[in-house]
Design an enzyme around this catalytic site. Sequence first.
Site, PDB file in Angstrom:
ATOM      1  N   ASN A 191       8.539   9.744   9.369  1.00 27.80           N
ATOM      2  CA  ASN A 191       9.959  10.093   9.249  1.00 27.80           C
ATOM      3  C   ASN A 191      10.165  11.297   8.341  1.00 27.80           C
ATOM      4  OD1 ASN A 191      11.081   8.144  10.947  1.00 27.80           O
ATOM      5  ND2 ASN A 191      11.124   6.598   9.334  1.00 27.80           N
TER       6      ASN A 191
ATOM      7  N   ARG B 199      -5.907  -6.666  20.374  1.00 29.64           N
ATOM      8  CA  ARG B 199      -5.582  -5.680  21.419  1.00 29.64           C
ATOM      9  C   ARG B 199      -4.559  -4.670  20.907  1.00 29.64           C
ATOM     10  NH1 ARG B 199      -5.982  -2.154  24.020  1.00 29.64           N
ATOM     11  NH2 ARG B 199      -5.389  -1.765  26.191  1.00 29.64           N
TER      12      ARG B 199
ATOM     13  N   HIS C 111      13.551  11.460  11.676  1.00 33.16           N
ATOM     14  CA  HIS C 111      13.790  10.096  12.139  1.00 33.16           C
ATOM     15  C   HIS C 111      13.780   9.982  13.666  1.00 33.16           C
ATOM     16  CE1 HIS C 111      14.633   8.167   8.276  1.00 33.16           C
ATOM     17  NE2 HIS C 111      15.189   9.311   7.915  1.00 33.16           N
TER      18      HIS C 111
ATOM     19  N   ASP D  20       9.953  -0.556  10.787  1.00 36.41           N
ATOM     20  CA  ASP D  20       8.677  -0.520  11.496  1.00 36.41           C
ATOM     21  C   ASP D  20       7.995  -1.885  11.450  1.00 36.41           C
ATOM     22  OD1 ASP D  20       8.297  -0.339   8.744  1.00 36.41           O
ATOM     23  OD2 ASP D  20       6.367   0.681   8.958  1.00 36.41           O
TER      24      ASP D  20
ATOM     25  N   ASP E 174       2.883  -4.310  10.869  1.00 35.32           N
ATOM     26  CA  ASP E 174       3.604  -3.314  10.083  1.00 35.32           C
ATOM     27  C   ASP E 174       2.855  -1.989  10.197  1.00 35.32           C
ATOM     28  OD1 ASP E 174       5.803  -3.255   7.689  1.00 35.32           O
ATOM     29  OD2 ASP E 174       4.186  -1.813   7.331  1.00 35.32           O
TER      30      ASP E 174
ATOM     31  N   ASP F 214      11.724   7.255  15.712  1.00 40.07           N
ATOM     32  CA  ASP F 214      12.276   6.380  16.754  1.00 40.07           C
ATOM     33  C   ASP F 214      11.474   6.493  18.041  1.00 40.07           C
ATOM     34  OD1 ASP F 214      14.229   5.566  15.021  1.00 40.07           O
ATOM     35  OD2 ASP F 214      15.828   6.793  15.889  1.00 40.07           O
TER      36      ASP F 214
END
Length: 362
Positions: A218, A271, A223, A253, A210, A227
Site C-alpha cells: 500500500n 496449497r 491502496h 489483509d 495474513d 486492493d
Amino acid sequence: MDVITSGDRVPALLTFERACALVLDHLASVLPMGLWAVTQREAASQVFLSVRDEAYGVPAGAVVPWDASLCQHMTTGASPQVVADVGADPVMAGADARQAFPIEAYVGAPIRSAEGELFGTLCGFNPHRLDAAVEVHRPLLDLLASLLSQILQAEGLRERAAEREVELHRRATTDDLTGLATRAAFTDRLDHALALHRRDPRPLTVVMLDLDDFKDVNDSLGHEAGDELLRHLADEWAPLVRPGDTLARLGGDEFALLVHGSSGGDVVAARLGEILAGTYSLTGTDLRVGVSVGVAHLAVEDTTPTAAELLRRADAAMYAAKRAGKGRIVTHDEAVAAALARLPRPTGVARHDAAEVAGAAR
C-alpha cells in the site's frame, strides 16, 4: 369483541394481479360491457394485463400502440372518463383503435404509481352506445381505480423492502472487494459448526491467513494496487475451497478458512502457501507476496470451544508463523497454547501484536 385465536387463518396479502381479477369481475356484474380490462402503459405500448372480454377477442397480454388507444385521450383530459357515445366525442371518434374494434362506448380511470405517475388504466369498451345514465357509475370506477393504485403502490413497497433486505443480507455476508464471505458470515458458520461438534462431534479446522508486509504494498504502490492484490488472491484461493467450507476476508489483509474434516485444513493451507510462494505482477511491478498461516484443529474427542477461542488459537499460530520468519504454516499445539495462555485474555475476538506472542513464548 372478536378474539383472534391461534387457530384462525391470517388472510394472505392481496396481490395486484388478484385485485385486478376481483375488480373486473365486480364491474362485469354491475355494468356489463363488451370488454373490461386493466392495462399498463409501457413506453409507446398499452399492455392488457387482465381482461374480461365478451365481444372483442382481446386476450390478456395483448399489446396495442398507446397513441392508437382511447385511454390516452382519457388520461390527458382530452376526453371524459365516461363516454356513452364515442362517435359523438370529437377526439375519441377518430382514434385508430376504432378502426380495429367497433368501440361505441367507453369508460376509464387512470391507475397511478406511488410517485403519482401514470401506470395504466381501468377501462371498459362496448360495441354499442350506452344510455347517458352510465355516468352514474363513474364514482365506482374512480373508487376501484384508486383501490388498484393503492394495492399497486403497496406491492411496490413490499417488493422494494424485500430487495433492500436481500441487499442488506448480501452486504452483511459478502465482502464487496473480494466477493468472499465477511467476518460476520464466517463467525455465524463457525458457530453453527461448533454447535454440531458439541452435539455430534466431528472434526473441523480453522485456518488464519495474513499477508506478510502488506502495508509495504500500500505504501509503495498505493491502496488501489493493494486492493487489486487482494482481489487477485481471492480469485486464486476461492476455487481451492471445497463445497461446504468457507473462505472469508475478515478485514484488511486478514483471511480465514473454515474446513470441515480431519486433515483438509493442512492440505488447503499448504496449497494456499504454494500460490503465494511465486511472483505476482502488480501494476508492472513483480512482487513476491508471502503469507503467514495459522492452523487450529478441533478433533472429535476435543472439548468444544467457543468461536472466539478457536479463532484465538488459529490467530496465535499465525503469529507464531510470522515470528518464525514469515511465509510459514504453523499448527496450534502445546507450545503455542502455552504462549497464548500467558497473554491477557481479550473480551472478544481480538488479535495480538506479534511482539506480544513472541514475548510470551520466551
